[in-house]
Write an enzyme that holds these catalytic residues in place. Structure first.
Site, short mmCIF file in Angstrom:
data_model
loop_
_atom_site.label_atom_id
_atom_site.label_comp_id
_atom_site.label_asym_id
_atom_site.label_seq_id
_atom_site.Cartn_x
_atom_site.Cartn_y
_atom_site.Cartn_z
N ASP A 531 0.84 -1.20 0.00
CA ASP A 531 0.00 0.00 0.00
C ASP A 531 0.87 1.25 0.00
OD1 ASP A 531 0.60 0.77 2.84
OD2 ASP A 531 -0.44 -1.11 3.27
N GLU A 611 21.39 -22.96 -18.71
CA GLU A 611 20.50 -22.06 -17.97
C GLU A 611 21.30 -20.94 -17.30
OE1 GLU A 611 16.75 -24.89 -16.67
OE2 GLU A 611 18.62 -25.07 -15.54
#
Ligand code: GLA
Length: 726
Positions: A531, A611
Site C-alpha cells: 500500500d 541455464e
C-alpha cells in the site's frame, strides 16, 4: 494559483493543470461539494438543485424551506445525525450517547507547501509549489472541531485529502467512523474497479457496475491486506484504458480501511475512503486529536492508462523517499525458495559464490538465521544470530559474502513473537491478547503490541544490534499474519488498530533515520501490505509469495493500476513452481520478473550450464534496461484476464527508447496471429528494433500493431527494445 477562495458565493477553487475541484460554504454554513473533474473555470454552484423531497429532512435553520435537505445535496464531509441518510464520512458518539455532529464552517486558511501529517505517511512536494487548504468546521454543541486538509500538486494533477478531528468540548466524544475523503457526484453512471485477492493471489482486478445501495471493500485484518487493496477507481461505464472519465482514490495507510461506494435514491454517487469503522472506537478526551490518514485523489479524462500514469508519478516522486527513490536497485538472490529454513553459513556462502559468477549483486538471507528457528513455529522475537546454525558470526558471514563481490541483505519480522521464544517467556504481556481468552494463532505466532513504545524500543535495539554487526545493505521487513486479538495492556481499546499502525510507522522512520543507506523492502506474506503507506518507508515491496510467472502476470497487472514498477519486487524462481507446480520457460520467467525490481529466488547450483548462461544474459539485459523500467512511463497493452496475450511497455520520458514485453497465454492448433498495439511512441519518428534491425514508424506500431510469432510451445515471451532513430 492552485487554490483560491471567491468571497462572493464563498467558493473554494482547487485547480491542477488538467483538473478542477469546487466546493462552497452555503448560507447555513454547510460545506457543499460542487465538482471534481476536468478543468473548469466557473464557480459550478449552478449545479446545485433543490426540490422538496419526501422523507429527506430539513435542518432546523432552513425554516420552512422544504427543498433544502442534506440527504440530497452533495457534501464535502457528510456526518451522521444531521439528516443525510447516506453513508457518513464521520460518525461521532457524544458523551450523552447520541450520534450527532452538526458541522458548520468556521474559517479557512490557504498555505504555501503541502501539509505533512504527524506520525503518518503523506505525499510531499520538494518543489515548494504545492499548496494546502485548511477548512475548519465545528459542532457547537459537542465542541468537535474538524479540519479538512487539501493538498494540491498542480503539475502532478493530484489532490490529497486528510482530516484532523479535535475535541474542543469538555466531555469525551468517541469517533466511531472517520473517512479522509468523500466524493459526491450529482450525476453519472459508474463502474467501480477494485482489487481483491488472497495470499499468493493478490490484486485481481474486479470491475462492476454500481447499483443502488452500497458496495464496500475494506480490511479488518490489522493490515491493508491481501484481500482488498486500499485503492479504487470509479470510471464511466464506457471508460477504457485510453478513453473516458476515471476517478482514483488511494489510501495512504497500512491498516484497517473502509471504502464505500453508494448509488442513492436520486442516482447520485458517493465514494468514501477512510479508516475501518469496525474494531475502532476512538475516544477523544478534551483537547485530544485524531488524524485521519491521507487519501490521494486523481482524475483522468483519458481513461485508466493516464490515471495510472499520474498515480505512478505521484508515488515515485512525491511519496517514496530516501536514497533509493531514485537509485538503481540491486539484482538480488533471495534464499527463501532456494533453501527455506534448511541452511547454514556455508549454504549462504555457496549461494553468494554462484550469484557472483552470474552477475547478481546481492544475496539476501531470508527467514531462519536467528533464535531457535528451524521452521515457522518458534523463535520470532529472539533477534540474536544463531551462530551455531550459521557456523560463524554474522560479521564473518557478511565479510565472506562481500569478499565474493556480493552485497548482503537480511530478513526480519519485527512485529511478531512466537509463543516458543525467550521473548514471549519473559514478556507474555507484550503480545496483543484479550485477557481471560486464548489467542487466535496465525502461522503459529502472535503479534507484538506495537502500540507500546517500550515494546518497540526493545525490538528496535535488538534489530539495531543485528544491523550493526556488518555491512548489511538491504532489509526485508516481513509481517506474516492478520491481527485478531485486538487488546493492549496499555493503549485504550478502540484505539489499538490505529495506534498499532502508527507504531509500525514510528519504528520504520527510526530505522530509516539511523540507516539511510539500507534499502528497505516491505513484505507481508508477499503483498499483504502492498500500500501507499508502506511505500513512504520502503520504496519497494515483495509483490506476492506467488512466483509463478503466469499468475504473476495477473498480480502485476492489478498492481500496476496504482503502483509504479519501481515498487514491485519480482523474482525468477525454480520450476516446477513451488506455489502452482507449473513449469514455464526460464526466458518467460525472466520477462515477467523484469516488470519490476528484478531478482532470483532459486539455487543457481541446480541450473544447467545452459541455464546459467541464460541467467547471465538476463541480468546483462536487465541492467541495460533498469533505468527505463524504473523511471520510464508504463503502459498496459492488454488485459491478461481477457486477451490471448499479456503485453506491457516501458517508454523513456523523452520517448527515445522503449521496451515491449509480451507473454503469449494461449496455444491452439493452427493458431491465429496476435497483433500487439504499442503505446507512448512518437507518431512520426522511426524506431529500430535493436535485435532484428527492422525499422518502424511509431504511429504504425501504435495503430496497426506488431504481429507476434506463432510458435508451437507454451507461453513463449518476447522482449523488443526500440530505439528512436529520427
Ligand atoms: C513470508 C514472505 C516470504 C518469506 C517467508 C519467510 O511468507 O513473503 O517471502 O520471507 O515469509 O518465513
Amino acid at each position: 494559483m492552485a487554490i483560491g477562495f471567491r468571497q462572493e458565493g464563498r467558493i473554494f477553487t482547487l485547480d491542477t493543470k488538467h483538473t478542477s475541484y469546487r466546493m462552497k460554504v452555503d448560507e447555513y454554513g454547510f460545506l457543499l461539494h460542487l465538482y471534481y473533474g476536468g478543468r473548469v473555470y466557473g464557480n459550478m454552484d449552478y449545479l446545485l438543485t433543490c426540490y422538496d423531497r419526501g422523507f429527506s429532512g430539513n435542518p432546523w435553520d432552513v425554516g420552512n424551506d422544504r427543498t433544502y435537505s442534506l440527504d440530497v445535496l452533495p457534501q464535502e464531509y457528510p456526518v451522521m445525525g444531521v439528516g443525510d441518510f447516506r453513508n457518513s464520512a464521520l460518525i461521532v458518539r457524544n458523551a450523552d450517547g447520541s450520534d450527532c455532529c452538526d458541522l458548520r464552517y468556521i474559517g479557512h486558511e490557504i498555505k504555501k507547501g503541502k501539509y505533512g501529517l504527524p506520525g503518518l505517511p503523506a505525499v510531499y512536494d520538494d518543489s515548494g509549489e504545492a499548496q494546502t487548504l485548511e477548512i475548519t468546521l465545528g459542532d457547537k454543541v459537542s465542541g468537535m472541531r474538524v479540519t479538512l486538509l487539501y493538498g494540491v500538486l498542480e503539475e502532478a494533477d493530484i489532490i490529497t485529502r486528510s482530516v484532523i478531528l479535535e475535541n474542543r468540548g469538555n466531555k469525551g466524544v468517541t469517533v466511531e467512523k472517520a473517512a479522509s475523503a468523500c466524493l459526491d457526484f450529482v450525476t453519472g453512471s459508474f463502474d467501480m474497479l477494485s482489487f481483491y485477492g488472497r495470499h499468493t493471489m493478490e490484486r485481481n482486478l474486479q470491475r462492476e457496475a454500481l447499483r443502488h445501495g452500497t458496495y464496500a471493500i475494506g480490511s479488518r485484518r490489522g493490515t491493508s491486506s491481501h484481500q482488498y487493496n486500499p485503492a479504487v477507481i470509479l470510471a464511466d461505464r464506457s471508460a477504457t484504458e485510453d478513453a473516458g472519465n476515471c476517478y482514483g482514490m488511494l489510501f495512504v495507510y497500512s491498516g484497517n480501511f473502509l471504502c464505500e461506494a453508494e448509488r442513492d435514491q436520486y442516482d447520485q454517487t458517493r465514494l468514501l475512503m477512510g479508516l475501518q469503522s469496525d474494531v475502532f472506537h476512538y475516544t477523544l478526551e478534551q483537547g485530544e486529536k485524531l488524524t485521519v490518514p491521507e487519501t490521494i485523489l486523481c482524475y483522468s479524462d483519458r481513461g485508466l492508462g493516464l490515471l495510472s500514469a499520474r498515480f505512478h508519478a505521484c508515488i515515485g516522486e512525491h511519496l517514496c523517499r530516501g536514497k533509493f527513490r531514485d537509485a538503481p536497485r540491486p539484482v538480488l538472490l533471495n534464499s527463501w525458495e532456494a533453501a527455506y529454513f534448511t541452511f547454514d553459513g556455508q549454504t549462504i556462502l555457496k549461494l553468494a559464490k554462484s550469484t557472483a559468477a552470474l552477475g547478481i549483486d546481492m544475496i539476501v538471507m531470508d527467514d531462519g538465521w536467528f533464535g531457535k528457528r528451524e521452521d515457522d513455529n518458534s523463535g520470532l522475537g529472539d533477534w540474536q544470530v544463531n551462530e551455531k546454525k550459521l557456523g560463524c558470526t554474522l560479521r564473518e558471514l557478511i565479510d565472506k559474502v562481500n569478499s565474493e563481490g556480493v552485497k548482503f541483505g537480511i530478513w526480519i519480522e519485527p512485529e511478531m513473537v512466537s509463543e516458543d521464544s525467550e521473548l514471549y517467556r519473559k514478556h507474555p504481556d507484550w503480545a496483543l491478547r484479550i485477557p481471560g481468552r486464548e489467542p487466535v494463532r496465525g502461522r503459529n505466532q502472535l503479534v507484538l503490541d506495537f502500540t507500546r513504545k517500550d515494546v518497540r524500543d526493545y525490538i528496535f535495539e535488538q534489530i539495531c544490534g543485528i544491523l550493526d554487526q556488518g555491512k548489511i545493505e538491504y532489509v526485508k521487513w516481513d509481517m506474516n499474519r492478520s491481527i485478531v486479538d485486538v487488546f493492549s495492556g496499555e493503549t485504550a481499546q478502540g484505539k489499538v488498530t490505529y495506534q498499532y499502525v502508527l507504531g509500525v510507522y514510528e519504528f520504520l522512520e527510526r530505522l530509516l533515520q539511523r540507516y539511510p543507506d539500507i534499502l528497505l523492502e516491505g513484505c507481508s506474506g508477499g503483498g499483504g501490505r502492498f500500500d501507499a503507506g508502506m511505500l513512504y518507508y520502503t520504496p519497494q515491496i515483495w509483490c506476492s509469495d506467488n512466483t509463478d510467472a503466469l499468475d504473476r502476470l495477473r498480480i502485476q497487472y492489478g498492481t500496476s493500476f496504482f503502483y509504479p514498477a519501481s515498487t514491485v519486487c519480482s523474482h525468477v524462481s525454480a520450476v516446477p513452481n513451488h506455489q502452482t507446480g507449473r513449469s514455464v520457460s526460464l526466458h518467460t520467467r525472466g520477462v515477467v520478473a523484469m516488470a519490476g525490481a528484478f531478482g532470483y529466488e532459486l539455487d543457481p547450483e541446480k541450473l544447467t550450464e545452459e541455464e546459467k548462461a541464460s541467467v547471465r544474459e538476463q541480468i546483462r539485459k536487465y541492467k541495460g534496461w533498469e533505468a527505463l523500467i524504473r523511471r520510464g512511463s508504463y503502459y498496459r497493452l492488454s488485459d491478461p484476464f481477457a486477451a490471448a496475450y499479456t503485453a506491457w511497455m516501458f517508454v523513456s520520458k523523452d520517448r527515445s527508447r522503449a521496451l515491449l514485453s509480451v507473454v503469449m497465454l494461449e496455444m491452439h492448433g493452427n493458431m491465429t496471429v496476435s497483433y500487439v498495439k504499442l503505446k507512448g511512441l512518437d507518431d512520426t519518428s522511426v524506431y529500430r528494433d535493436t535485435e532484428s534491425g527492422r525499422r518502424y514508424y511509431g504511429a504504425d506500431l501504435m495503430k496497426a500493431g506488431l504481429p507476434m510469432p506463432v510458435e508451437q510451445k507454451e507461453y513463449p515471451a518476447y522482449q523488443i527494445e526500440l530505439i528512436r532513430e529520427t
